[in-house]
Design a protein around this motif. Sequence first.
Motif, PDB file in Angstrom:
ATOM      1  N   HIS A  98    -105.866  38.413  10.736  1.00  0.00           N
ATOM      2  CA  HIS A  98    -105.629  36.986  10.953  1.00  0.00           C
ATOM      3  C   HIS A  98    -105.113  36.282   9.691  1.00  0.00           C
ATOM      4  N   GLN A  99    -105.275  36.910   8.525  1.00  0.00           N
ATOM      5  CA  GLN A  99    -104.694  36.335   7.305  1.00  0.00           C
ATOM      6  C   GLN A  99    -103.175  36.365   7.342  1.00  0.00           C
ATOM      7  N   GLY A 127    -110.138  40.047  11.677  1.00  0.00           N
ATOM      8  CA  GLY A 127    -110.203  40.381  10.264  1.00  0.00           C
ATOM      9  C   GLY A 127    -109.711  41.803  10.028  1.00  0.00           C
ATOM     10  N   THR A 183    -111.594  28.314   4.126  1.00  0.00           N
ATOM     11  CA  THR A 183    -111.476  29.769   4.050  1.00  0.00           C
ATOM     12  C   THR A 183    -111.618  30.391   5.439  1.00  0.00           C
ATOM     13  N   GLN A 184    -111.564  31.718   5.451  1.00  0.00           N
ATOM     14  CA  GLN A 184    -111.748  32.442   6.703  1.00  0.00           C
ATOM     15  C   GLN A 184    -113.140  33.050   6.824  1.00  0.00           C
ATOM     16  N   CYS A 188    -114.243  37.652   4.749  1.00  0.00           N
ATOM     17  CA  CYS A 188    -112.857  37.730   4.268  1.00  0.00           C
ATOM     18  C   CYS A 188    -112.842  38.186   2.801  1.00  0.00           C
ATOM     19  N   ARG A 191    -111.505  35.515   0.413  1.00  0.00           N
ATOM     20  CA  ARG A 191    -112.513  34.472   0.169  1.00  0.00           C
ATOM     21  C   ARG A 191    -113.537  34.970  -0.842  1.00  0.00           C
ATOM     22  N   LYS A 212    -110.442  31.015  11.613  1.00  0.00           N
ATOM     23  CA  LYS A 212    -109.920  32.367  11.733  1.00  0.00           C
ATOM     24  C   LYS A 212    -108.415  32.303  11.960  1.00  0.00           C
ATOM     25  N   VAL A 217    -106.705  27.691   8.696  1.00  0.00           N
ATOM     26  CA  VAL A 217    -107.099  27.435   7.314  1.00  0.00           C
ATOM     27  C   VAL A 217    -106.114  26.478   6.649  1.00  0.00           C
TER      28      VAL A 217
END
Length: 284
Positions: A98-99, A127, A183-184, A188, A191, A212, A217
């Motif tokens: 998801h980032q 994630g 943040t996530q 994470c 993070r 997420k 974010v």
Amino acid sequence: MKSLDLDAVRAFVLTAELQSFTRAADALGSTQSAVSLKLRRLEEQLGRRLLERTPRQVRLSAEGAAFVESARQLVQAHERAMASFEVKRRRLVIGISHQLVGSELPGLLKRMNQHDPNLVIELRVAGSREVMQGYDDGVLDAALVLQPEEQRRHGEVLFDESFAWIAAAHWEPRAGHPLPLSTQGETCSIRMAAVAALDAAGIAWTEVFIGKGAALVGAAASMGWAVAVLARRAAPAGTIDIGKALSLPALPTQQVVLHSALNDRRSRQALGTLATAFKNLSAA
């Protein structure tokens, strides 16, 4: 005029998109010298200089800019023609960290659909750890994840993702208050690295938003609510990197890695299209 060499046209489009002979060669499974030769011959055939080459940059010339969209359409038309024989629908289950998922997702999906309209894409966003677990369990055909240096596993490294402290252009810290973070969440790895760096630097912080996905974010940052720990390329419009201005610690880079054991031509080509699209984002 003789018919254009489709491989050379494809090499031109990729080089223009990725702004790099090296990246284009990687995407084509070729070498930099072979790509350069194809482009030189294409320019000779057209009697036009399509690319401006400098030691640090490759960019479109004025004539290349006029040609690139037609060239892209030619390559896409060829891919659609070849896909017409693939009448059988094929499902491809892909997990993506998801980032890595931001506002560019519709464009990525469009590109894959243009490549193979009969390919059914099942996309699962989570994630990186969860995505890799799904891949290891055989639930996913492919996994596109962030991978810290200390957790290196075999896979195709697409590029290095850099992260930054992202805030709205008008945002200003409040004196005497901890740095508000978006943040996530605690699982994470970025993070974890960010808050560890803040603690080491003696900078007080507080988590005010957890979402997420890069889009969520980033949304908290764009509205001036918090400072987002986010990939630079995923920063929303109207936001800036405030790390230097606030003397915040540098954030580590992580590799973006594609994992897949699929070997059939159709799947590999689809994943190659996805990989090239992400490389294009990193070069933008």
